[in-house]
Design a protein around this motif. Structure first.
Motif, PDB file in Angstrom:
ATOM      1  N   VAL A  52      25.422  -7.984 -23.131  1.00 25.59           N
ATOM      2  CA  VAL A  52      25.124  -8.790 -24.308  1.00 25.59           C
ATOM      3  C   VAL A  52      23.766  -8.396 -24.844  1.00 25.59           C
ATOM      4  N   GLU A  56      15.501  -4.231 -17.805  1.00 23.19           N
ATOM      5  CA  GLU A  56      15.926  -5.512 -18.393  1.00 23.19           C
ATOM      6  C   GLU A  56      16.592  -6.305 -17.277  1.00 23.19           C
ATOM      7  N   GLU A  87      18.757  -9.275 -15.777  1.00 20.47           N
ATOM      8  CA  GLU A  87      19.814 -10.082 -16.384  1.00 20.47           C
ATOM      9  C   GLU A  87      20.626 -10.828 -15.318  1.00 20.47           C
ATOM     10  N   ASP A  94      19.830  -4.035 -16.575  1.00 19.26           N
ATOM     11  CA  ASP A  94      20.404  -3.225 -17.658  1.00 19.26           C
ATOM     12  C   ASP A  94      19.357  -2.162 -17.993  1.00 19.26           C
ATOM     13  N   LYS A 138      22.180   3.552 -23.427  1.00 20.42           N
ATOM     14  CA  LYS A 138      22.530   2.377 -22.634  1.00 20.42           C
ATOM     15  C   LYS A 138      23.556   2.632 -21.526  1.00 20.42           C
ATOM     16  N   THR A 159      18.746 -10.105 -21.561  1.00 23.07           N
ATOM     17  CA  THR A 159      17.446 -10.121 -20.888  1.00 23.07           C
ATOM     18  C   THR A 159      16.415 -10.913 -21.669  1.00 23.07           C
TER      19      THR A 159
HETATM   20 MN    MN Z   1      20.354  -5.934 -21.815  1.00 24.14          MN
END
Ligand code: MN
Length: 259
Positions: free
Chosen positions: A61, A110, A112, A141, A162, A231
């Motif tokens: 997300v 990040e 999460e 992430d 990513k 995050t």
């Molecule tokens: Mn993220």
């Protein structure tokens, strides 16, 4: 009927049967078909058991925490995926070695909350969403931020920024029927002992239940799906040798070293 006529009919019947059982595109091949090689499955340990959670898909997300000083409107959540084998499972109490990836000079963390689904469906209501949750884990992430930004600015898919190998470190999954759900609690990340990210899960713009519901409008969710729930503010870079420790109340720390 002559012998030759009968032979012709049975041969053509066999051919018809053969056609009907041959796998068409998108169908499951015959049971006798064997893979030409093995692809290892992706598993995450289930805490407190000898069981593993088989990972089907990894959903992530974007922008699910209000950024400090920015009055973020409540836009619909947006989603992206990482490949299943981007998972790097790190057992509790150990330090995972996460390799600094190629092509970037700005490798970011990040922290999460990760929600693991034990069942799924489409158009799941918010009220029913948490029934599909199997458990929760702490996740990272990891992001090639320079590539993500450049690709985004150029309106290109940010896949390479990513969705690369070992971009999804994760700790053991704790069953929600034992540990409960995570509507609140502290979430934080430190690098070499210095606190970098610090927030509370109740600051998530979209709750886990709302994320599951929204995602199920776009995709048929299934058992084995993971959702990286976004995050908090203050993401930042790491370099080789850095030690990241991620912390969410009621879950064990997730630790990785950049190598
Ligand atoms: Mn993220």
């Amino acid at each position: 009927m002559t012998q030759s006529r009968r032979t012709f009919i049975s041969a053509s019947a066999a051919a018809t049967v053969g056609l009907a059982t041959a796998p068409a595109a998108g169908q499951t091949p015959a049971q006798s078909a064997r893979p030409v090689f093995d692809v290892p499955p992706t598993h995450v340990a289930v805490a407190g058991s000898g069981d593993v959670f088989p990972v089907r898909r990894i959903y992530c997300v974007g922008r699910n925490f209000a950024e400090a000083g920015v009055a973020t409107g409540r836009e619909p959540p947006f989603f992206f995926q990482k490949p299943t084998d981007a998972i790097q499972y790190v057992p509790a109490g150990s330090v995972g070695e996460n390799p600094y990836p190629s092509l970037t000079k700005n490798y970011h963390y990040e922290v999460e909350l990760v929600c693991a689904l034990g069942s799924g469906g489409t158009n799941i209501s918010v009220a029913n969403a948490l029934r599909h949750v199997f458990g929760y884990a702490v996740g990272l992430d990891m992001t090639r931020r320079d590539l993500q930004r450049t690709l985004g600015d150029e309106k290109k898919p940010w896949e390479v920024g990513k969705s690369f190998d070992r971009s999804a470190p994760i700790g053991p999954i704790h069953r929600s029927d034992i540990i409960g759900h995570f509507p609140n609690g502290a979430i934080s990340l430190s690098v070499n002992g210095a606190l970098k990210q610090e927030a509370r899960l109740e600051q998530m713009i979209w709750s886990v239940a709302q994320l599951v519901s929204k995602l199920s409008e776009a995709f048929e969710l299934k058992a084995g799906d993971l959702i990286y729930c976004g995050t908090p503010d203050n993401v930042g870079p790491v370099v080789k040798g850095d030690r990241i420790v991620c912390r969410i109340d009621r879950l064990p720390d997730l630790s990785v070293r950049i190598v």
